[in-house]
Design an enzyme around this catalytic site. Structure first.
Site, PDB file in Angstrom:
ATOM      1  N   ARG A  58       0.817  -1.231   0.000  1.00  0.00           N
ATOM      2  CA  ARG A  58       0.000   0.000   0.000  1.00  0.00           C
ATOM      3  C   ARG A  58       0.847   1.277   0.000  1.00  0.00           C
ATOM      4  O   ARG A  58       0.513   2.269   0.665  1.00  0.00           O
ATOM      5  CB  ARG A  58      -0.942   0.002   1.202  1.00  0.00           C
ATOM      6  CG  ARG A  58      -1.889  -1.167   1.228  1.00  0.00           C
ATOM      7  CD  ARG A  58      -2.863  -1.204   0.060  1.00  0.00           C
ATOM      8  NE  ARG A  58      -3.596  -2.443   0.065  1.00  0.00           N
ATOM      9  CZ  ARG A  58      -3.262  -3.507  -0.698  1.00  0.00           C
ATOM     10  NH1 ARG A  58      -2.252  -3.461  -1.557  1.00  0.00           N
ATOM     11  NH2 ARG A  58      -3.964  -4.616  -0.626  1.00  0.00           N
ATOM     12  N   SER A  95     -10.278  -0.079   3.523  1.00  0.00           N
ATOM     13  CA  SER A  95      -9.520  -0.461   4.720  1.00  0.00           C
ATOM     14  C   SER A  95      -8.920   0.785   5.358  1.00  0.00           C
ATOM     15  O   SER A  95      -8.226   1.553   4.697  1.00  0.00           O
ATOM     16  CB  SER A  95      -8.400  -1.435   4.353  1.00  0.00           C
ATOM     17  OG  SER A  95      -8.971  -2.653   3.950  1.00  0.00           O
ATOM     18  N   GLU A 109      -4.070   3.691   6.652  1.00  0.00           N
ATOM     19  CA  GLU A 109      -3.930   3.433   5.210  1.00  0.00           C
ATOM     20  C   GLU A 109      -4.691   4.517   4.444  1.00  0.00           C
ATOM     21  O   GLU A 109      -4.250   5.007   3.411  1.00  0.00           O
ATOM     22  CB  GLU A 109      -4.489   2.045   4.863  1.00  0.00           C
ATOM     23  CG  GLU A 109      -4.371   1.704   3.379  1.00  0.00           C
ATOM     24  CD  GLU A 109      -4.831   0.287   3.066  1.00  0.00           C
ATOM     25  OE1 GLU A 109      -4.499  -0.642   3.830  1.00  0.00           O
ATOM     26  OE2 GLU A 109      -5.525   0.113   2.052  1.00  0.00           O
TER      27      GLU A 109
HETATM   28  C1  LIG Z   1     -15.454  -0.274  -0.576  1.00  0.00           C
HETATM   29  C2  LIG Z   1     -13.970  -0.138  -0.797  1.00  0.00           C
HETATM   30  C3  LIG Z   1     -13.196  -1.255  -1.041  1.00  0.00           C
HETATM   31  C4  LIG Z   1     -11.820  -1.143  -1.246  1.00  0.00           C
HETATM   32  N1  LIG Z   1     -11.086  -2.274  -1.484  1.00  0.00           N
HETATM   33  C5  LIG Z   1      -9.766  -2.165  -1.733  1.00  0.00           C
HETATM   34  C6  LIG Z   1      -8.985  -3.330  -2.035  1.00  0.00           C
HETATM   35  O1  LIG Z   1      -9.475  -4.442  -2.084  1.00  0.00           O
HETATM   36  N2  LIG Z   1      -7.660  -3.151  -2.262  1.00  0.00           N
HETATM   37  C7  LIG Z   1      -7.064  -1.934  -2.220  1.00  0.00           C
HETATM   38  O2  LIG Z   1      -5.851  -1.836  -2.440  1.00  0.00           O
HETATM   39  N3  LIG Z   1      -7.768  -0.812  -1.934  1.00  0.00           N
HETATM   40  C8  LIG Z   1      -9.101  -0.906  -1.702  1.00  0.00           C
HETATM   41  N4  LIG Z   1      -9.817   0.238  -1.413  1.00  0.00           N
HETATM   42  C9  LIG Z   1      -9.127   1.517  -1.301  1.00  0.00           C
HETATM   43  C10 LIG Z   1      -9.044   2.338  -2.588  1.00  0.00           C
HETATM   44  O3  LIG Z   1     -10.050   1.946  -3.518  1.00  0.00           O
HETATM   45  C11 LIG Z   1      -7.676   2.230  -3.258  1.00  0.00           C
HETATM   46  O4  LIG Z   1      -6.643   2.687  -2.417  1.00  0.00           O
HETATM   47  C12 LIG Z   1      -7.610   3.038  -4.560  1.00  0.00           C
HETATM   48  O5  LIG Z   1      -6.403   2.721  -5.219  1.00  0.00           O
HETATM   49  C13 LIG Z   1      -7.687   4.545  -4.351  1.00  0.00           C
HETATM   50  O6  LIG Z   1      -7.856   5.147  -5.625  1.00  0.00           O
HETATM   51  P1  LIG Z   1      -8.579   6.551  -5.783  1.00  0.00           P
HETATM   52  O7  LIG Z   1      -8.525   6.907  -7.223  1.00  0.00           O
HETATM   53  O8  LIG Z   1      -9.914   6.535  -5.150  1.00  0.00           O
HETATM   54  O9  LIG Z   1      -7.595   7.493  -4.958  1.00  0.00           O
HETATM   55  P2  LIG Z   1      -7.958   8.561  -3.815  1.00  0.00           P
HETATM   56  O10 LIG Z   1      -8.644   7.871  -2.697  1.00  0.00           O
HETATM   57  O11 LIG Z   1      -8.634   9.724  -4.415  1.00  0.00           O
HETATM   58  O12 LIG Z   1      -6.499   8.965  -3.351  1.00  0.00           O
HETATM   59  C14 LIG Z   1      -5.693   8.043  -2.633  1.00  0.00           C
HETATM   60  C15 LIG Z   1      -4.242   8.496  -2.681  1.00  0.00           C
HETATM   61  O13 LIG Z   1      -3.766   8.389  -4.010  1.00  0.00           O
HETATM   62  C16 LIG Z   1      -3.235   9.632  -4.440  1.00  0.00           C
HETATM   63  N5  LIG Z   1      -3.509   9.767  -5.873  1.00  0.00           N
HETATM   64  C17 LIG Z   1      -4.689   9.652  -6.520  1.00  0.00           C
HETATM   65  N6  LIG Z   1      -4.522   9.839  -7.836  1.00  0.00           N
HETATM   66  C18 LIG Z   1      -3.207  10.075  -8.028  1.00  0.00           C
HETATM   67  C19 LIG Z   1      -2.406  10.369  -9.169  1.00  0.00           C
HETATM   68  N7  LIG Z   1      -2.915  10.470 -10.405  1.00  0.00           N
HETATM   69  N8  LIG Z   1      -1.072  10.563  -8.992  1.00  0.00           N
HETATM   70  C20 LIG Z   1      -0.523  10.487  -7.747  1.00  0.00           C
HETATM   71  N9  LIG Z   1      -1.222  10.228  -6.633  1.00  0.00           N
HETATM   72  C21 LIG Z   1      -2.552  10.022  -6.775  1.00  0.00           C
HETATM   73  C22 LIG Z   1      -3.947  10.690  -3.595  1.00  0.00           C
HETATM   74  O14 LIG Z   1      -3.188  11.870  -3.496  1.00  0.00           O
HETATM   75  C23 LIG Z   1      -4.069   9.955  -2.278  1.00  0.00           C
HETATM   76  O15 LIG Z   1      -2.854  10.050  -1.550  1.00  0.00           O
HETATM   77  C24 LIG Z   1     -11.203   0.131  -1.201  1.00  0.00           C
HETATM   78  C25 LIG Z   1     -12.000   1.271  -0.983  1.00  0.00           C
HETATM   79  C26 LIG Z   1     -13.363   1.144  -0.773  1.00  0.00           C
HETATM   80  C27 LIG Z   1     -14.181   2.384  -0.561  1.00  0.00           C
END
Ligand SMILES: Cc1cc2nc3c(=O)[nH]c(=O)nc-3n(C[C@H](O)[C@H](O)[C@H](O)COP(=O)(O)OP(=O)(O)OC[C@H]3O[C@@H](n4cnc5c(N)ncnc54)[C@H](O)[C@@H]3O)c2cc1C
Length: 316
Positions: free
Chosen positions: A177, A226, A302
């Protein structure tokens, strides 16, 4: 510190082809549905627009990139500076054999479905992560035994000065992560690798992942996924996952204001309707304190928390 709510920052920013919006609400575009506004939101038209903006913006203006906010808690006082959200100019997916070049704004699910239709196996796990490719790179997202590290052949990013960079897998520094790429670089695209597969078999695996998620996670609620990383590196955890420690510390269903520890998956915090970001963060800190007291394990957030607390005395 409070977020100054005036439009003056807009006047100091360079001209762009995309959209700049002052005082832009963030709550509606994050999974938790809480938090204050972005001082300015920037939706760049494309990579060049974003690069030119980063190169020309005043050095003192902080920039925060967000995806679709599925791993994000925006604090109630909002986010100072510019919040970048990648939109239509960053969602293209193209194929070269078993490789996909994907824009950082593309949804992980859409990448998994594109790969399925193209007969490319190995990217099904992305259908279990409700974020964008940019967020998946930053978080080394993973599910069901595969993570981004296993499939990334490289990524493109803009550094803080707007210079385009190509990062080889080793340079991405992906671990549990986490990515070691500087925090102020913005991913704009990735190249992912799969292997030849049959669409119907790939679809069966995607359906299986969806069913498992539905059964084990509160995916239809306002949550951030998480909350804490599994403390596998801490001997005191004795191999237990975060949810097990939280459960054993008596936190299942624990509430603070409108925030609750999910009954379905104790490492998920949920907004049961009217939570503030302070409720959610405060509840998370209470969980951390209980786990620390009971087991001597220091849970690490996380979920990414951004922005400022609401100033004292500022009513909701
Ligand atoms: C119901 C649910 C289930 C989930 N299950 C999982 C799972 O099974 N496995 C898992 O790993 N995660 C899971 N997650 C967490 C999440 O979906 C992941 O971490 C996902 O990768 C976040 O992507 P996002 O686009 O929503 O980023 P955001 O939540 O918007 O941002 C997260 C981080 O990424 C950075 N970021 C976003 N875009 C960029 C970019 N273009 N360049 C640089 N940094 C960037 C942001 O600055 C921030 O620090 C879950 C979340 C939910 C709500």
């Amino acid at each position: 510190m409070a977020l100054a709510r005036d439009a003056s920052l807009l006047e100091r920013l360079p001209k762009v082809r995309g959209r700049l919006t002052a005082n832009a609400p963030l709550a509606p575009i994050t999974w938790f549905r809480v938090g204050g506004p972005a001082e300015v939101m920037f939706r760049p038209a494309d990579v060049d627009d974003l690069g030119q903006f980063l190169a020309a913006k005043p050095a003192d203006v902080p920039v925060t990139v967000i995806g679709v906010g599925s791993n994000l808690l925006v604090r109630d006082g909002g986010v100072p500076g510019v919040v970048v959200r990648l939109g239509r100019g960053f969602v293209e997916i193209t194929r070269d054999g078993e490789r996909l070049r994907v824009g950082a704004g593309a949804l992980d699910l859409n990448v998994a479905l594109f790969a399925r239709d193209a007969g490319i196996a190995g990217l099904e796990f992305l259908s279990g992560v409700p974020g964008t490719i940019g967020g998946a790179l930053r978080m080394n997202a993973g599910a069901y035994g595969t993570e981004v590290r296993d499939v990334a052949l490289g990524a493109e990013a803009l550094d803080a000065g707007g210079v385009r960079r190509w990062l080889m897998p080793g340079e991405l520094g992906l671990s549990y992560r986490h990515s070691a790429v500087p925090a102020d670089w913005i991913f704009t695209a990735a190249v992912l690798r799969g292997s030849p597969g049959t669409p119907s078999e790939i679809q069966a695996r995607i359906a299986d992942i969806q069913a498992q998620r539905e059964a084990s996670q509160p995916i239809r609620t306002r949550t951030g996924g998480s909350t804490f990383a599994n403390p596998t590196d801490q001997p005191a955890a004795s191999g237990r996952k975060a949810w097990q420690l939280i459960d054993a510390a008596g936190c299942r269903g624990l509430r603070r204001g409108g925030a609750q520890v999910s009954e379905k998956h104790t490492n998920f915090l949920i907004n049961v309707g009217d939570a503030t970001a302070a409720d959610i963060e405060g509840l998370g800190e209470e969980v951390r304190a209980r786990v620390r007291e009971r087991f001597g394990v220091e849970l690490r957030w996380e979920i990414r928390r951004i922005g400022l607390d609401r100033p004292e005395g500022d009513g909701r």
